[in-house]
Design an enzyme around this catalytic site. Structure first.
Site, short mmCIF file in Angstrom:
data_model
loop_
_atom_site.label_atom_id
_atom_site.label_comp_id
_atom_site.label_asym_id
_atom_site.label_seq_id
_atom_site.Cartn_x
_atom_site.Cartn_y
_atom_site.Cartn_z
N ARG A 51 -2.03 -0.97 5.54
CA ARG A 51 -3.27 -1.48 4.96
C ARG A 51 -3.02 -2.83 4.30
O ARG A 51 -3.87 -3.71 4.31
CB ARG A 51 -3.81 -0.49 3.91
CG ARG A 51 -4.39 0.75 4.51
CD ARG A 51 -4.79 1.75 3.44
NE ARG A 51 -3.65 2.46 2.88
CZ ARG A 51 -3.74 3.39 1.92
NH1 ARG A 51 -4.92 3.69 1.41
NH2 ARG A 51 -2.67 4.00 1.47
N CYS A 71 0.86 -1.18 0.00
CA CYS A 71 0.00 0.00 0.00
C CYS A 71 0.90 1.23 0.00
O CYS A 71 1.71 1.42 -0.90
CB CYS A 71 -0.98 -0.01 1.16
SG CYS A 71 -0.23 -0.16 2.78
#
Lengths: 289, 142
Positions: free
Chosen positions: A250, A245
């Protein structure tokens, strides 16, 4: 759907419900760990008895861009009263992004007895379960950690370059705007600290949040996850995969879903992510869809 | 000359005189409790996209009003109930900058996020909070 066992996960034991945490939170063999993005949240109220392990403060090397080493991890475990056989249960804000990140780092040190509380902090609060403000203290433990193992679940830039050259798949879990490279062109806004926008060639864009039910932040069932990752995006269980990410938080959420909920055995998280790739000289970048 | 307008500088000085990280956090939590959401006279849901702060995961919105004497009023909405840091920043900026002249408010740059929150913010959080400051400035230039 609160019944985790009925959701068809391959390793369902890594996910526990708020109810399970409520039942087990006073057990000596269990340590609840809150990991957040927002540094104010834990002190504003946390699960009774939970300690805080902060990504920035506790898990990072403070000089180099890297994580703490064996020695640092042992100290961190010891000061939080965690033994080698303690069951560590992570939860946090943002649907457990940071909880999954901390979980992933714990796996670099082989602390296999780790779990995630499904739905994270928000679910606990929405269910009006008890919160405490006091800072718990636990007797120091003797924790023996192996050397950090960066080979199995962590990818570095050279691994990613090799991966791209070999035409292997990646999962970019950022928003479509970040993936397409549109975000760097907006006037008057910071540009995420990256000089180039777009994605790593070979990546499919599956935003991390696809893995959770928006209503309560719990993970979707195995069948729903397979629909997203395998049917809609053509990934396969035996794929050699890299997730990324912006800084790897994430994508550790997606790494968790693929590895434990769907049982993928060859997923690595590239924590250098776009903040490294989007700034590197001479690496391939793809724009648009 | 101080780095920030007087009232904001006083808050910065106070927070930087805190003893440790926990004290700083408590100070900011107390501010977050003072946060007041934009009133319905100023804005109603769904809030316009043009007021939304880019990069702020807490789903924050900013409105600025400048009266005939060029005095600024700031209004905020932080839609994520867990967005405590965004609420703390909103409360601090409202308390210290409301009633200041637009040109004074415009001098506040995104360093304020570092000066209030210290260097322990994740990059995402940092971007969100500096996004709030930049959004105020952006609106004042319109």
């Amino acid at each position: 759907m609160d019944n985790i066992e009925s959701r068809g996960y391959i390793k369902s034991e890594v996910l526990v419900s708020t109810e399970w945490v409520m039942k087990n939170l006073t057990k000596n063999s269990v340590r609840i760990v809150e990991s957040n993005e927002d540094p104010l949240l834990y002190s504003s109220g946390h699960i009774p008895g939970a300690v805080q392990i902060d990504w920035t403060n506790d898990l990072n090397d403070h000089v180099r861009r890297d994580y703490l080493d064996k020695n640092g991890f042992e100290k961190l475990m010891s000061s939080n009263g965690i033994s080698n056989d303690t069951t560590v249960v992570f939860y946090g804000d943002k649907n457990n992004w940071w909880a999954c990140y901390a979980f992933w780092i714990f796996q670099l040190f082989g602390h296999a007895n780790s779990k995630i509380m499904d739905g994270g902090r928000l679910k606990w609060i929405n269910e009006k379960l008890p919160l405490a403000k006091d800072l718990p203290t636990y007797p120091q433990t003797e924790y023996i950690s192996p050397m950090r193992n960066d080979h199995e679940i962590r990818a570095f830039r050279d691994d990613v370059l090799r991966h791209v050259r070999n035409g292997l798949p990646l999962v970019d879990v950022r928003s479509p705007e970040e993936f397409n490279g549109l975000r760097l062109h907006m006037p008057d806004y910071p540009n995420e600290g990256s000089l180039r926008g777009g994605h790593i060639p070979g990546a499919v864009n599956i935003p991390w949040a696809e893995a959770v039910n928006s209503a309560d932040g719990t993970f979707r069932s195995a069948d729903e996850l397979r629909q997203i990752y395998e049917i809609d995006n053509h990934l396969q269980k035996d794929d050699e995969l890299i997730t990324y990410c912006r800084i790897g938080e994430r994508s550790s959420h997606t790494w968790f879903a693929l590895t434990y909920l769907l049982g993928y055995e060859n997923v690595r998280n590239y924590d250098g992510s776009w903040t490294e790739w989007g700034n590197m000289v001479g690496v391939p970048v793809q724009k648009g869809k | 000359m101080t780095k920030y307008p007087q009232k904001l500088q006083a808050i910065v000085d106070e927070i930087n005189s805190t003893f440790d990280r926990n004290e700083r956090i408590q100070f900011l939590i107390e501010y977050s409790e003072k946060y007041e959401k934009v009133s319905e006279e100023i804005a109603n849901k769904p809030y316009p996209e043009e007021n939304r702060v880019e990069y702020c995961e807490s789903d924050a919105y900013v409105w600025t009003a400048v009266d005939q004497n060029k005095r600024v009023q700031l209004y905020f909405a932080v839609e994520n109930p867990s967005g405590i840091s965004a609420k703390a920043l909103a409360a601090i900026l409202s308390e210290s900058l409301n009633g200041e002249k637009a040109e004074t408010v415009f001098t506040v740059n995104s360093d304020i996020v570092f000066d209030l929150f210290g260097n322990e913010l994740s990059m995402g959080k940092n971007l969100g909070l500096t996004g709030i400051v930049n959004k105020i400035k952006h609106q004042l230039t319109l």
